[in-house]
Scaffold this active site. Structure first.
Site, mmCIF file in Angstrom:
data_model
loop_
_atom_site.group_PDB
_atom_site.id
_atom_site.type_symbol
_atom_site.label_atom_id
_atom_site.label_comp_id
_atom_site.label_asym_id
_atom_site.label_seq_id
_atom_site.Cartn_x
_atom_site.Cartn_y
_atom_site.Cartn_z
ATOM 1 N N ASN A 196 0.854 -1.183 0.000
ATOM 2 C CA ASN A 196 0.000 0.000 0.000
ATOM 3 C C ASN A 196 0.896 1.242 0.000
ATOM 4 O O ASN A 196 2.123 1.137 -0.006
ATOM 5 C CB ASN A 196 -0.989 -0.013 1.170
ATOM 6 C CG ASN A 196 -0.303 -0.019 2.534
ATOM 7 O OD1 ASN A 196 0.797 0.526 2.699
ATOM 8 N ND2 ASN A 196 -0.951 -0.621 3.517
ATOM 9 N N ARG A 197 0.299 2.396 -0.001
ATOM 10 C CA ARG A 197 1.053 3.652 -0.119
ATOM 11 C C ARG A 197 2.081 3.800 0.997
ATOM 12 O O ARG A 197 3.247 4.133 0.755
ATOM 13 C CB ARG A 197 0.058 4.815 -0.097
ATOM 14 C CG ARG A 197 0.635 6.184 -0.380
ATOM 15 C CD ARG A 197 -0.496 7.173 -0.612
ATOM 16 N NE ARG A 197 -1.537 7.084 0.412
ATOM 17 C CZ ARG A 197 -2.757 7.589 0.265
ATOM 18 N NH1 ARG A 197 -3.094 8.198 -0.860
ATOM 19 N NH2 ARG A 197 -3.652 7.490 1.231
ATOM 20 N N GLU A 199 3.384 1.399 2.943
ATOM 21 C CA GLU A 199 4.424 0.360 2.852
ATOM 22 C C GLU A 199 5.412 0.676 1.740
ATOM 23 O O GLU A 199 6.614 0.427 1.876
ATOM 24 C CB GLU A 199 3.755 -0.999 2.607
ATOM 25 C CG GLU A 199 2.987 -1.515 3.823
ATOM 26 C CD GLU A 199 1.993 -2.618 3.494
ATOM 27 O OE1 GLU A 199 1.511 -3.264 4.438
ATOM 28 O OE2 GLU A 199 1.672 -2.814 2.298
ATOM 29 N N ASP A 264 -6.972 -7.604 1.732
ATOM 30 C CA ASP A 264 -7.162 -9.041 1.506
ATOM 31 C C ASP A 264 -8.061 -9.275 0.294
ATOM 32 O O ASP A 264 -7.814 -10.166 -0.523
ATOM 33 C CB ASP A 264 -7.802 -9.694 2.735
ATOM 34 C CG ASP A 264 -6.958 -9.565 3.997
ATOM 35 O OD1 ASP A 264 -5.735 -9.413 3.875
ATOM 36 O OD2 ASP A 264 -7.539 -9.606 5.094
#
Length: 309
Positions: A196-197, A199, A264
């Protein structure tokens, strides 16, 4: 956008390996403040358990019409028993390693008037023997599946993720990774990773504009020997980086109610549509649509093929 490949998806077999959790919800009414401390008193009216972490990815894969096997570690406790029962009810093929020394990872949420008031986590990392058993089981299972999905929540089940990626490469099975942390060399040799952004910033640092992001993302992709890298960016949509360059799709959500487990759902949709034969970007479009649907639901939820269509 291509039609959802429901018939091809029904033949897909995905092995999901990673950190398994039980998401426990206590729903109640709040009508007073405790006299003991300045906190609300919740009168619990309903309790619900849902599969979380890697188990929620598997649950979403089945909901989309594909076949899922779940590989991970649970404790020999009540929560572990609930995970096994819920997986069975969902139609997931469970391949669970039981740890006699550590509890099942449990996230307990208390909600009042549809608002989350408190979350309590129970977790401990697995022991060496459990990881040995997980590795051995993975080697048996990988070749029987079309795709390996690694769901990393940094709870310990994927401490030896390099071993699983190497086994999948040897078997010729593509590997999708939902990463955690900033040590991305662990995922070298996977087919695609989906940070994600936040991470992605941990992995490559802050970028000043889209061109800078593309340079950093493509360098990371080549350094890790990846086929593709997908950055999920919440309200900014999703951006795919591959040999073809950069491809972007805007966010699909109309109303954001709860982002629990949305990653997920995105991972599950990406896995099944790619394994069904779609191109990476067509698979991303369906994953984006699935993520947009699930954030309109409360708690760890799933999206089915009917809702996507």
């Amino acid at each position: 956008m291509m039609p959802f490949p429901a018939e091809a998806v029904s033949r897909v077999k995905v092995l999901v390996a990673g950190d398994i959790m039980l998401d426990r919800y206590w729903f109640g009414e709040v009508d007073r403040i405790s006299p003991e401390a300045p906190v609300p008193v919740v009168r619990v009216a309903r309790r619900e358990d849902r599969l979380g972490g890697a188990a929620n990815v598997a649950r979403n894969i089945v909901a989309l019409g594909a076949q899922a096997s779940l590989l991970g570690i649970v404790g020999s406790d009540e929560a572990g028993g609930r995970v096994a029962a819920l997986a069975r009810e969902a139609g997931i093929n469970s391949c669970l390693v039981t740890d006699d020394t550590s509890p099942t990872t449990l996230k307990m949420r208390v909600l009042g008037r549809q608002q989350q008031l408190l979350r309590v986590d129970f977790e401990e990392g697995p022991g060496t023997q459990c990881l040995d058993r997980l590795d051995a089981l993975a080697r048996q299972l990988i070749a029987q599946h079309d795709m390996l999905v690694l769901s990393d929540y940094a709870k310990g089940a994927l401490d030896r993720v390099e071993v699983l990626i190497a086994a999948a490469r040897e078997a010729g099975v593509p590997v999708l990774v939902d990463p955690k942390g900033h040590l991305y060399q662990r995922y070298r040799g996977a087919t695609v990773i989906t940070p994600n952004r936040s991470e992605m910033q941990d992995a490559v640092g802050r970028w000043k504009d889209e061109d800078d992001l593309e340079r950093r993302a493509q360098k990371l992709r080549t350094d890790l020997d990846l086929e593709a890298l997908l950055v999920t960016r919440s309200e900014q949509g999703m951006t795919l980086f591959s040999e073809e360059g950069r491809e972007h799709t805007d966010a699909h959500a109309h109303e954001v109610f709860d982002v629990s487990g949305a990653g997920d759902t995105v991972l599950a949709a990406l896995a099944v549509t790619r394994a069904a034969g779609l191109s990476w970007f067509d698979a991303v479009l369906w994953a984006n649509r699935a993520g947009g649907v699930v954030v309109g639901k409360l708690g760890t939820s799933v999206v089915n093929a009917g809702e996507l269509s």
